[in-house]
Design a protein around this motif. Structure first.
Motif, PDB file in Angstrom:
ATOM      1  N   LEU A  13       0.828  -1.217   0.000  1.00  0.00           N
ATOM      2  CA  LEU A  13       0.000   0.000   0.000  1.00  0.00           C
ATOM      3  C   LEU A  13       0.859   1.261   0.000  1.00  0.00           C
ATOM      4  O   LEU A  13       0.424   2.322  -0.451  1.00  0.00           O
ATOM      5  CB  LEU A  13      -0.944   0.021   1.200  1.00  0.00           C
ATOM      6  CG  LEU A  13      -1.919  -1.163   1.296  1.00  0.00           C
ATOM      7  CD1 LEU A  13      -2.832  -1.010   2.502  1.00  0.00           C
ATOM      8  CD2 LEU A  13      -2.764  -1.286   0.037  1.00  0.00           C
ATOM      9  N   GLU A  36      -6.238   2.725  -4.202  1.00  0.00           N
ATOM     10  CA  GLU A  36      -7.493   1.972  -4.316  1.00  0.00           C
ATOM     11  C   GLU A  36      -8.037   1.608  -2.935  1.00  0.00           C
ATOM     12  O   GLU A  36      -9.248   1.676  -2.688  1.00  0.00           O
ATOM     13  CB  GLU A  36      -7.266   0.705  -5.161  1.00  0.00           C
ATOM     14  CG  GLU A  36      -7.078   1.019  -6.633  1.00  0.00           C
ATOM     15  CD  GLU A  36      -6.574  -0.175  -7.429  1.00  0.00           C
ATOM     16  OE1 GLU A  36      -6.418  -1.258  -6.840  1.00  0.00           O
ATOM     17  OE2 GLU A  36      -6.333  -0.004  -8.634  1.00  0.00           O
ATOM     18  N   PHE A  37      -7.108   1.221  -2.047  1.00  0.00           N
ATOM     19  CA  PHE A  37      -7.543   0.899  -0.686  1.00  0.00           C
ATOM     20  C   PHE A  37      -8.141   2.124  -0.004  1.00  0.00           C
ATOM     21  O   PHE A  37      -9.189   2.041   0.656  1.00  0.00           O
ATOM     22  CB  PHE A  37      -6.362   0.377   0.146  1.00  0.00           C
ATOM     23  CG  PHE A  37      -6.734   0.140   1.586  1.00  0.00           C
ATOM     24  CD1 PHE A  37      -7.360  -1.039   1.971  1.00  0.00           C
ATOM     25  CD2 PHE A  37      -6.478   1.102   2.540  1.00  0.00           C
ATOM     26  CE1 PHE A  37      -7.723  -1.244   3.285  1.00  0.00           C
ATOM     27  CE2 PHE A  37      -6.852   0.895   3.864  1.00  0.00           C
ATOM     28  CZ  PHE A  37      -7.466  -0.274   4.233  1.00  0.00           C
ATOM     29  N   GLN A  89      -9.546   4.680  -1.397  1.00  0.00           N
ATOM     30  CA  GLN A  89     -10.856   4.955  -1.990  1.00  0.00           C
ATOM     31  C   GLN A  89     -11.921   4.055  -1.368  1.00  0.00           C
ATOM     32  O   GLN A  89     -13.015   4.501  -1.008  1.00  0.00           O
ATOM     33  CB  GLN A  89     -10.785   4.733  -3.507  1.00  0.00           C
ATOM     34  CG  GLN A  89     -12.056   5.081  -4.256  1.00  0.00           C
ATOM     35  CD  GLN A  89     -12.418   6.551  -4.126  1.00  0.00           C
ATOM     36  OE1 GLN A  89     -11.565   7.418  -4.290  1.00  0.00           O
ATOM     37  NE2 GLN A  89     -13.666   6.814  -3.781  1.00  0.00           N
ATOM     38  N   ALA A  90     -11.576   2.757  -1.235  1.00  0.00           N
ATOM     39  CA  ALA A  90     -12.525   1.812  -0.615  1.00  0.00           C
ATOM     40  C   ALA A  90     -12.771   2.180   0.842  1.00  0.00           C
ATOM     41  O   ALA A  90     -13.905   2.102   1.332  1.00  0.00           O
ATOM     42  CB  ALA A  90     -11.977   0.389  -0.711  1.00  0.00           C
ATOM     43  N   TYR A  91     -11.715   2.607   1.525  1.00  0.00           N
ATOM     44  CA  TYR A  91     -11.849   3.004   2.935  1.00  0.00           C
ATOM     45  C   TYR A  91     -12.848   4.157   3.080  1.00  0.00           C
ATOM     46  O   TYR A  91     -13.742   4.122   3.933  1.00  0.00           O
ATOM     47  CB  TYR A  91     -10.473   3.406   3.485  1.00  0.00           C
ATOM     48  CG  TYR A  91     -10.531   4.108   4.815  1.00  0.00           C
ATOM     49  CD1 TYR A  91     -10.769   3.398   5.991  1.00  0.00           C
ATOM     50  CD2 TYR A  91     -10.370   5.491   4.900  1.00  0.00           C
ATOM     51  CE1 TYR A  91     -10.832   4.049   7.210  1.00  0.00           C
ATOM     52  CE2 TYR A  91     -10.434   6.142   6.113  1.00  0.00           C
ATOM     53  CZ  TYR A  91     -10.661   5.426   7.266  1.00  0.00           C
ATOM     54  OH  TYR A  91     -10.743   6.070   8.473  1.00  0.00           O
TER      55      TYR A  91
END
Lengths: 95, 213
Positions: free
Chosen positions: A56, A76-77, A79-81
């Motif tokens: 990450l 991306e993580f 954004q998902a968070y």
């Protein structure tokens, strides 16, 4: 009032700093991240190690010191968070 | 009319619960958040509860043709839904259900005494009502703190479900009245309100990160 931050929120703060608030193009130093994320050195060291091993964060060696910047997976993580933070907020909860 | 409404309600309940449950599961897989895990259990339970009742009506309609659903199936479905409502309330911290004040404690268990000598279904409905009302109040309080508009929709959804449960339970007192149909229409409205904020989640941007623990 002091706010207790869960582990996930600290990770979110670190990733957000390395994405939006970099010192220079090489990334953010540990000292800078400690100040921005408001966290102890021993704790951030463990978290940074995990985030780098998970892909990450990218670790960059510059003039004998380590700097960190966010990777594509990290973006991306993050954004998902944010997506699931909003999802939990809708239910009046925090993740 | 009631039969049709029951089918619509239980089918919508099954689909909405499943959709929110899947969303919460994706969130849990991405973030490892215990809150999202509890929401996953909650909405899969709610979905399963509606599915059990819906299947009961389907089997009755196409196979048994007895004119009424088996009572135990209805009770089982409502019990499973109650488990789901419990996990929603639990996510808001269940300790609020046991207030220190003796007065509030007596008020809290009052509905249980009212129905303790009748069927299990009545008990589950009354417990569901308490859990849903609590969830609605807590969600509305979170809106007051955070001003997140999605929370209004969820709070209204939970409140409508609570009202629907209450009317559904109360309709046993007046079995031939419009109360039961009204309760089902209100619950359908509640489920739609619950789904509104979830429908706005940008699914295309969500991606699994299986390596992160």
């Amino acid at each position: 009032m002091a706010e207790y931050r869960i582990h996930m929120k600290i990770i979110g703060d670190i990733l957000a700093t390395t994405r939006d608030d970099l010192q220079d193009e090489n990334g953010a130093s540990v000292t800078y991240l400690i100040r921005k994320a408001n966290i102890s050195h021993s704790r951030i060291s463990r978290i940074l190690k995990t985030l780098v091993s998970q892909g990450l964060l990218e670790q960059v060696d510059t003039k004998g010191s380590n700097k960190y910047r966010i990777s594509q997976s990290g973006r991306e993580f993050l954004q998902a968070y944010y997506t699931f933070t909003n999802f939990a907020d809708d239910f009046g909860l925090s993740i | 009319m009631e039969f049709l409404l029951e089918n619509i309600l239980n089918l919508i309940g099954f689909l909405v619960g499943l959709a929110i449950g899947i969303m919460a599961l994706i969130g849990f897989r991405n973030t490892g958040s215990p809150t999202l895990f509890r929401l996953t259990i909650a909405f899969f339970s709610i979905s399963l509860g509606f599915f059990v009742i819906w299947m009961g009506y389907m089997v009755e309609d196409f196979v048994m043709k007895s004119g009424s659903i088996e009572r135990w199936i209805q009770t089982l479905g409502i019990a499973i839904q109650t488990v789901g409502y419990f996990f929603i309330a639990f996510s808001h911290s269940i300790k609020s259900f046991f207030p220190k004040s003796r007065y509030f404690r007596s008020i809290g268990i009052f509905p249980l005494f009212l129905v303790s000598d009748v069927q299990l279904e009545h008990i589950f409905r009354s417990v569901s009502f308490i859990l849903l009302a609590y969830g609605a109040i807590e969600t509305m309080l979170s809106y007051v703190e955070n001003k997140n508009k999605g929370a209004i929709s969820v709070a209204v959804g939970l409140a409508l479900l609570a009202l629907g449960e209450f009317l559904g339970w109360y309709s046993f007192v007046f079995p031939e009245s419009i109360l039961y149909s009204a309760s089902m229409i209100i619950k359908i409205g509640g489920l739609i309100a619950l789904f509104i904020p979830v429908s706005k989640v940008p699914l295309t941007k969500i991606k699994f990160d299986e390596g992160l623990e």
